[in-house]
Design a protein around this motif. Structure first.
Motif, short mmCIF file in Angstrom:
data_model
loop_
_atom_site.label_atom_id
_atom_site.label_comp_id
_atom_site.label_asym_id
_atom_site.label_seq_id
_atom_site.Cartn_x
_atom_site.Cartn_y
_atom_site.Cartn_z
N LEU A 1 0.84 -1.20 0.00
CA LEU A 1 0.00 0.00 0.00
C LEU A 1 0.87 1.25 0.00
CD1 LEU A 1 -2.72 1.38 0.09
CD2 LEU A 1 -2.77 1.04 2.57
N THR A 2 1.98 1.21 0.72
CA THR A 2 2.92 2.33 0.68
C THR A 2 3.39 2.59 -0.75
OG1 THR A 2 3.71 1.89 2.93
CG2 THR A 2 5.16 3.18 1.51
N VAL A 3 3.69 1.51 -1.47
CA VAL A 3 4.13 1.64 -2.86
C VAL A 3 3.02 2.23 -3.73
CG1 VAL A 3 4.80 0.35 -4.93
CG2 VAL A 3 5.83 -0.20 -2.73
N ASN A 4 1.80 1.72 -3.59
CA ASN A 4 0.68 2.22 -4.40
C ASN A 4 0.43 3.70 -4.14
OD1 ASN A 4 -1.52 -0.07 -5.75
ND2 ASN A 4 0.25 -0.80 -4.60
N PHE A 5 0.49 4.11 -2.88
CA PHE A 5 0.29 5.53 -2.55
C PHE A 5 1.45 6.37 -3.07
CE2 PHE A 5 1.09 9.05 0.49
CZ PHE A 5 -0.01 9.83 0.17
N THR A 6 2.67 5.89 -2.90
CA THR A 6 3.84 6.62 -3.37
C THR A 6 3.76 6.84 -4.88
OG1 THR A 6 5.22 5.71 -1.60
CG2 THR A 6 6.36 6.60 -3.51
N GLY B 1 -0.99 12.53 -17.51
CA GLY B 1 -0.28 11.74 -18.51
C GLY B 1 0.29 10.50 -17.85
N PRO B 2 1.15 9.75 -18.54
CA PRO B 2 1.72 8.54 -17.93
C PRO B 2 2.30 8.82 -16.55
CG PRO B 2 2.31 8.65 -20.23
CD PRO B 2 1.63 9.96 -19.91
N GLY B 3 2.06 7.89 -15.62
CA GLY B 3 2.50 8.08 -14.25
C GLY B 3 3.93 7.65 -14.02
N THR B 4 4.35 7.74 -12.77
CA THR B 4 5.71 7.39 -12.37
C THR B 4 5.65 6.30 -11.32
OG1 THR B 4 6.44 9.65 -12.76
CG2 THR B 4 7.88 8.24 -11.43
N GLY B 5 6.21 5.14 -11.64
CA GLY B 5 6.17 4.02 -10.72
C GLY B 5 7.26 4.07 -9.67
N ALA C 1 1.06 7.02 -6.63
CA ALA C 1 0.01 8.00 -6.88
C ALA C 1 0.53 9.42 -6.65
CB ALA C 1 -1.20 7.73 -6.00
N VAL C 2 1.28 9.61 -5.59
CA VAL C 2 1.85 10.93 -5.29
C VAL C 2 2.82 11.33 -6.40
CG1 VAL C 2 3.27 12.26 -3.69
CG2 VAL C 2 1.56 10.67 -2.80
N GLN C 3 3.70 10.43 -6.80
CA GLN C 3 4.66 10.71 -7.87
C GLN C 3 3.95 11.00 -9.18
OE1 GLN C 3 8.20 7.78 -6.10
NE2 GLN C 3 7.00 7.16 -7.85
N SER C 4 2.87 10.28 -9.43
CA SER C 4 2.14 10.46 -10.68
C SER C 4 1.31 11.74 -10.69
CB SER C 4 1.23 9.25 -10.92
OG SER C 4 2.01 8.08 -11.07
N LEU D 1 13.16 2.72 -16.20
CA LEU D 1 14.04 3.89 -16.34
C LEU D 1 13.39 5.17 -15.82
CD1 LEU D 1 15.58 3.21 -19.88
CD2 LEU D 1 16.67 2.91 -17.64
N SER D 2 12.05 5.23 -15.85
CA SER D 2 11.37 6.43 -15.37
C SER D 2 10.89 6.31 -13.93
CB SER D 2 10.15 6.75 -16.27
OG SER D 2 9.20 5.70 -16.22
N ALA D 3 11.02 5.10 -13.36
CA ALA D 3 10.58 4.88 -11.98
C ALA D 3 11.54 5.55 -11.00
CB ALA D 3 10.48 3.39 -11.68
N ARG D 4 11.05 5.80 -9.81
CA ARG D 4 11.89 6.40 -8.78
C ARG D 4 12.20 5.37 -7.70
NH1 ARG D 4 8.87 12.18 -7.56
NH2 ARG D 4 8.84 12.96 -9.71
#
Length: 418
Positions: A194-199, A293-297, A201-204, A366-369
């Motif tokens: 859930l931390t990952v899913n929320f993170t 637009g496209p999100g950030t994973g 969403a925030v990044q996206s 490559l675009s993920a954080r």
């Protein structure tokens, strides 16, 4: 004859690498049978790879010790072992977020960069194994969140794969209502998932939670609220099914491949099982959508580290060199559906034909954080997961900005206490 030249050259190069690697491993002590500790193998690909090592290393056989599926539970069992300074664990398959914590605690050994072909790995993946300028582990698999979708249902409605949250919302609501199917789900149980899913969403939404080094809370309340609202609205409006509040990776994977979801956020390992399911020819994979637009994973995966308390460190290091090699990495993908760390495998035409999502996955990685390299990451994750879980649970009484503001305050306290 033309084929013999590169083969001979490869043999010479491997021999040179082996000699260099042997010199480097001399500082590690102890050989003999050892243990690989890793999360549960849900695709049954792992043991055959270990058998290959055991066939050629009868005096240094590796035994597989599987931990629970959930990342939080894996960490708990590893920490209990390492705090006791037990030598039962030798090679640790660490979630990429654990590198800093385990290195800071003195539970794993630093490694020499020259022992591994890191320049041929995807750059963001290598960063997850480095803490305070030292290499503490070796990337074994990578990961980035992807959006799985039912391409047959989208085609019936004239939809293209969604690139924005609003497109996802519209399509998920439409498919939910017309086909009596769950609209969208991710991993919404109160744990690291859930931390990952929320993170994500925030990044996206264009924001972030912490600075890359994990030393400062950089959360913009408005952007974090936008990410939280995306999830809360899905539950409130019904296109995210309430049962997904209990979903981890496996539950969401099964729900999608059994035809109970139109869209699902999951890691790439869900692709292989889906190709063998009842929806085998009816699903596609794309990047996560975002606010505009496209999100950030978030970057995921496993890194292999050597326990500081192992009595078979030399065998453990040699095994890591073998297990992260190019041919093994190919099998990690073909047999386990896990993303490899070698960059060149993502451009291999034969692999792309078999795994059409590889170009999308490469771009997603490559675009993920990376998640912050913080020794207190576990505490930070628990705070985030707890706050978000409360917000997603009916009757949705607490305002999103209040939830985010309270969460930010707790995170600041944890960082200050470091």
């Amino acid at each position: 004859m033309r084929r013999l030249i590169p083969i001979a050259l490869a043999v010479l190069l491997l021999a040179g690498c082996s000699a260099a690697g042997t010199r480097e491993t001399e500082r590690f002590g102890g050989t003999g049978p050892f243990t690989l500790v890793i999360g549960r193998d849900t695709t049954a690909y792992l043991q055959p790879l270990l058998d290959r090592w055991n066939q050629t290393h009868p005096q240094e056989r590796v035994s597989l010790l599987e931990l629970p599926e959930a990342a939080d539970e894996q960490r708990a069992q590893m920490v209990a072992n390492l705090q006791a300074k037990s030598d039962r664990y030798d090679v640790l398959a660490l979630d990429v977020v654990r590198t800093a914590e385990f290195a800071d605690a003195g539970w794993i050994l630093p490694l020499e960069r020259t022992m591994f072909p890191l320049d041929r790995f995807l750059p963001p993946v290598v960063d997850t194994a480095v803490y305070q300028g030292k290499l503490w582990a070796v990337p074994y698999t990578s990961n980035a969140g992807l959006l799985y979708y039912r391409k047959d249902l989208l085609a019936k409605q004239g939809f293209k794969p969604p690139k924005t949250w609003e497109e996802l919302r519209t399509q998920a609501r439409t498919l939910h209502e017309r086909y009596d199917i769950g609209g969208y789900a991710g991993q919404f149980l109160a744990y690291e998932g859930l931390t990952v899913n929320f993170t994500e969403a925030v990044q996206s939404a264009g924001g972030q939670i912490l600075s890359p080094d994990g030393t400062e809370v950089t959360m913009d309340v408005a952007k974090a609220k936008a990410g939280l609202d995306f999830l809360v609205d899905g539950f409130r409006e019904g296109w995210i099914p309430p049962e997904s509040l209990s979903f981890k990776e496996e539950e969401s994977r099964l729900a999608f491949q059994e035809g109970r979801l139109a869209f699902a956020r999951n890691w790439p390992h869900a692709y292989g099982p889906a190709t063998l399911s009842s929806i085998a020819d009816r699903f596609g994979v794309t990047r996560l959508p975002g606010l505009s637009g496209p999100g950030t994973g978030s970057l995921g995966g496993y890194n292999l580290a050597v326990s500081a308390f192992s009595k078979r460190q030399k065998s453990a290091v040699e095994f890591i060199r073998y297990f992260t090699g190019l041919e093994n990495q190919r099998r990690v993908l073909t047999d386990g559906s896990f993303p490899p760390v070698w960059a060149e495998l993502y451009d291999d035409p034969a692999l792309i034909k078999r795994f059409p999502y590889l170009p999308v996955l490469k771009q997603s990685i490559l675009s993920a954080r990376p998640r912050p390299a913080s020794a207190n990451y576990n505490q930070l994750s628990l705070v985030i997961a707890s706050a978000v879980s409360n917000a997603l649970t009916p009757p949705f009484e607490e305002a999103g900005d209040d939830v985010v503001a309270s969460m930010k305050g707790q995170l600041v306290e944890i960082i200050r206490a470091q």
